[in-house]
Write a protein that holds these residues in place. Structure first.
Motif, mmCIF file in Angstrom:
data_model
loop_
_atom_site.group_PDB
_atom_site.id
_atom_site.type_symbol
_atom_site.label_atom_id
_atom_site.label_comp_id
_atom_site.label_asym_id
_atom_site.label_seq_id
_atom_site.Cartn_x
_atom_site.Cartn_y
_atom_site.Cartn_z
ATOM 1 N N LYS A 126 9.965 3.380 9.129
ATOM 2 C CA LYS A 126 9.203 2.489 9.999
ATOM 3 C C LYS A 126 7.743 2.376 9.560
ATOM 4 C CE LYS A 126 8.673 2.057 15.002
ATOM 5 N NZ LYS A 126 9.094 2.672 16.274
ATOM 6 N N ILE A 167 4.683 1.306 7.683
ATOM 7 C CA ILE A 167 4.568 0.025 6.977
ATOM 8 C C ILE A 167 4.480 0.207 5.451
ATOM 9 C CG2 ILE A 167 3.218 -2.127 6.828
ATOM 10 C CD1 ILE A 167 4.588 -1.690 9.568
ATOM 11 N N PRO A 168 3.713 1.175 4.905
ATOM 12 C CA PRO A 168 3.598 1.257 3.444
ATOM 13 C C PRO A 168 4.799 1.906 2.743
ATOM 14 C CG PRO A 168 1.784 2.417 4.565
ATOM 15 C CD PRO A 168 2.836 2.152 5.574
ATOM 16 N N VAL A 169 5.795 2.337 3.505
ATOM 17 C CA VAL A 169 6.923 3.045 2.878
ATOM 18 C C VAL A 169 7.941 2.054 2.334
ATOM 19 C CG1 VAL A 169 8.922 4.515 3.363
ATOM 20 C CG2 VAL A 169 6.640 5.183 4.166
#
Lengths: 563, 159
Positions: free
Chosen positions: B69, B71-73
């Motif tokens: 969840k 965002i940068p993953v």
């Protein structure tokens, strides 16, 4: 095009179609406010406290489905905003919060009004950004709006150091963006959907459990279509009030701690639970080991982490509710036999008859539930209803005749007292055509009372109806039920004169002690065109019933309380 | 539900604050990080984060979903023990008067060697599976190590 960071902020808000922003200026955002002064594209509402700016932006978002925008300065400006950010986060409300930060070289030096804002907002935002250069600012702002409104919506925080608001850089604002690491699933898995359709067709005792996701996905019409097509008994969470019309024969009412007997029994006895954009909050499930013991569960949610978080799910469907509902409806248009549910419907209807949602009205005193019903008879669905948090909130949720979405604004997940009035102002800015009524309590209203000045100064005439019982009523109720009536620090006998208070700010005030004076007070308030405090003296010891005690099972409700 | 150990790899944009997002996710929910290893993926804008954690099945499932969840993953890999190569590293400092040849032999037995011999101390190092590194550390206890430094686990799927 070369612009300063401040000009970029203005241009980005314009490009996103922002019509109103709520905020409070300060040292770190002076450059941005200088550009706000020079523009005429959107309205800025100066609140009297940053928390109120956030709640107002939140109320605006809930009343429109659009992204709310708030602007605050660094340090205390930001920390005051945190409650508002967390409130929006818990209810998945799309919002962009822009805060000023001390200049880049000062970061980490304990500069004046410096605080690690992104460190604080990290756990209560969908995402946040500390802007490192003016060059990246346009894309950061674009991402902020995109993230706020896409997927599971939520607040996004952008922290901009003061030097970057003054520096100049190239400005190009993309219409659309994609992000390599962020791709929300909007289409549900077709195989899971087919399995769910088969399960619905073979269920004998299904229940539709509709949550706030139905509002966020603007799926109310589709939910209504599904309900009309199948006749499946339906319960709504606090956040989903209005998705079905209060007059719908299939609506069993609100579910959970203060839900109806029929709704909670439907959840307990169902053989199939169809959760649509709901997240199995502890205020809904009661004791988990006893929750929906006989049911298979279909769970539709856009957030994969919501699925399987609280209960095990038999048919997980990750996707946008509107899209999934279209497929469910298509699949159920053929081969679903509503008649097979008739004995189940009959049983639930009996529950509604045996234990309806009710209260004992009184001729001598004003019952708070009566006030909600009376306002409902007056406005029906032609008003936006907001609330603060406490007993009045539950009475409003139970007794107001809701019909349609974006007209019910309440802090569900975080339960933030002080939310209602500023949120009502935000809603009024979004819907100047509708009356906006804030049901509040004598405790909650004082938590953002300074906003009377904002409402007067900006001509935002919302009507606050104080259900005044001289108590922090909900806490008092728990102390009565579960602490042997030891009323600890809940007595609010000492109060301001709310009428004079409203008038001191230039608003409309009226105290109501007789039932017959309520509607004239509301009419006079509307006629005055001013923000109003209508102080309704209600029965002191009234309880919110029915009630599932914390940790109790849904089917074990307190239905009445004898002194 | 029983508690299991699990290694999770996270491929994430290499930007400021990302490690704090990951560790905050664990801290805020009371989940444990047993070990953590982070380094940039060469030739890309990503970092590879290896997290060794434990919890029951529901906790592990939530950890993976919550990591996704962020965002940068970009990617989260849940390593299944049988399909995974896991390695960690340890360095151990011994007083110079301990037997150099014994220590050398032990290091070699666990995929390692003597990394340095100074005036007062010998430093041995090994790189091996976590269980074997633990055995090594037990085996060298009698040589009175004065300092032990371990890396976290790094993991890679066999295929």
């Amino acid at each position: 095009m070369q612009l300063t960071g401040s000009q970029m902020v203005i241009e980005a808000l314009k490009a996103e179609g922002v019509k109103v922003a709520f905020g409070y200026p300060g040292g770190a955002v002076l450059n941005i406010y200088d550009e706000i002064y020079k523009q005429n594209d959107f309205r800025h509402i100066l609140t009297r406290h940053e928390q109120a700016a956030l709640h107002a932006a939140d109320g605006y978002a809930r009343a429109t489905g659009e992204v709310g925008v708030a602007l605050v300065t660094s340090g205390p400006g930001f920390t005051n905003a945190v409650t508002g950010i967390a409130t929006a986060y818990t209810d998945s409300i799309p919002m962009v919060v822009i805060s000023g930060q001390v200049a880049t070289p000062l970061i980490g030096t304990d500069g004046f009004q410096e605080i690690d804002a992104v460190g604080i907002s990290r756990p209560c935002t969908k995402h946040n950004f500390l802007v490192k250069s003016v060059e990246e600012l346009p894309l950061v702002l674009k991402k902020a709006f995109y993230l706020a409104r896409s997927g599971r919506p939520g607040p996004v925080h952008v922290d901009i150091p003061k030097d970057i608001t003054a520096e100049t850089g190239p400005f190009a604002y993309p219409d659309e963006i994609t992000m390599q690491t962020y791709k929300p699933h909007t289409r549900g898995n077709p195989r899971q959907i087919q399995k769910a359709i088969a399960a619905i067709k073979s269920a004998r005792q299904p229940v539709l459990y509709v949550g706030g996701g139905a509002v966020l996905s603007q799926a109310a019409e589709l939910v209504r279509t599904l309900v009309d097509l199948t006749g499946i008994p339906t319960v709504e969470t606090l956040m989903a009030r209005g998705v079905l019309s209060a007059t719908s024969e299939h609506l069993l009412g609100m579910v959970g701690m203060h839900g109806t007997y029929a709704a909670n029994m439907a959840m307990s006895e169902a053989d199939l639970m169809i959760a649509l954009g709901a997240r199995f909050d502890d205020r809904v499930t009661g004791r988990l080991s006893e929750f929906a013991k006989h049911a298979e569960i279909i769970h539709v949610d856009i957030d994969p982490s919501s699925i399987g978080k609280i209960v095990e799910v038999d048919y997980p469907i990750v996707g946008d509710l509107s899209q999934v509902l279209k497929e469910l409806i298509a699949g159920l248009s053929d081969g679903f036999e509503p008649e097979r549910l008739s004995s189940w419907r009959q049983r639930l209807s009996n529950y509604s008859t045996i234990h309806p949602l009710t209260y004992e009205d009184s001729a001598a005193s004003i019952k708070p539930q009566w006030v909600v019903e009376e306002v409902g008879r007056c406005f029906s669905a032609e008003a936006v209803i907001t609330t603060d948090v406490g007993q009045h909130q539950m009475w409003a949720a139970q007794f107001y005749p809701f019909d349609g979405i974006h007209k019910w604004v309440t802090s569900g997940g975080l339960g933030t007292m002080g939310f209602g009035f500023p949120a009502a102002m935000g809603a009024k800015c979004a819907r100047p055509d509708l009356p906006v009524i804030n049901f509040t309590g004598d405790g909650s209203i004082l938590m953002n009372i300074q906003e009377l000045m904002t409402a007067v100064a900006n001509d935002v005439p919302v009507i606050n109806i104080i259900l005044n019982n001289n108590y922090l009523g909900m806490v008092r109720q728990w102390q009565t039920f579960f602490y042997d009536n030891r009323l600890s620090e809940v007595n609010l006998e000492k109060q301001p004169d709310f009428v004079k208070l409203a008038e001191a700010f230039g608003g409309f005030g009226r105290r109501v002690t007789e039932k017959r004076d309520l509607l004239p007070a509301i009419e006079d308030a509307l006629k005055s065109g001013k923000v109003a405090l209508i102080d309704v003296v209600v029965e002191r010891m009234e309880h919110v019933l029915p009630m599932v005690p914390t940790g109790g099972s849904l089917f074990n409700m307190i239905l009445e309380h004898k002194e | 539900m029983k508690t299991e150990r699990r290694v999770v790899s996270v491929v994430t944009l290499n930007e400021h604050g990302v490690l704090s997002r990951i560790s905050g996710l664990f801290a805020g929910r009371g989940y444990n990080i047993e070990s953590l290893t982070v380094a940039p993926v060469p030739g890309s804008e990503f970092s590879h984060v290896s997290i060794e954690t434990q919890g029951n099945q529901r906790v592990l499932e939530q950890i993976v979903k919550q990591l996704h969840k962020l965002i940068p993953v970009l990617k989260v890999i849940e390593h299944e023990a049988e399909n995974t190569i896991e390695k960690e590293m340890a360095m151990v400092k011994f007083p110079i008067n301990e037997s150099l040849s014994d220590i050398d032999a032990l290091c070699r037995a666990y995929n390692g060697k003597i990394a340095n011999v100074g005036a007062d101390f010998i430093v041995g190092m090994v790189t091996d599976e976590p269980r074997r590194v633990a055995n090594f550390l037990k085996a060298v206890e009698k040589y009175r190590p004065t300092e032990v430094v371990k890396s976290g686990v790094v993991a890679m799927e066999r295929e």
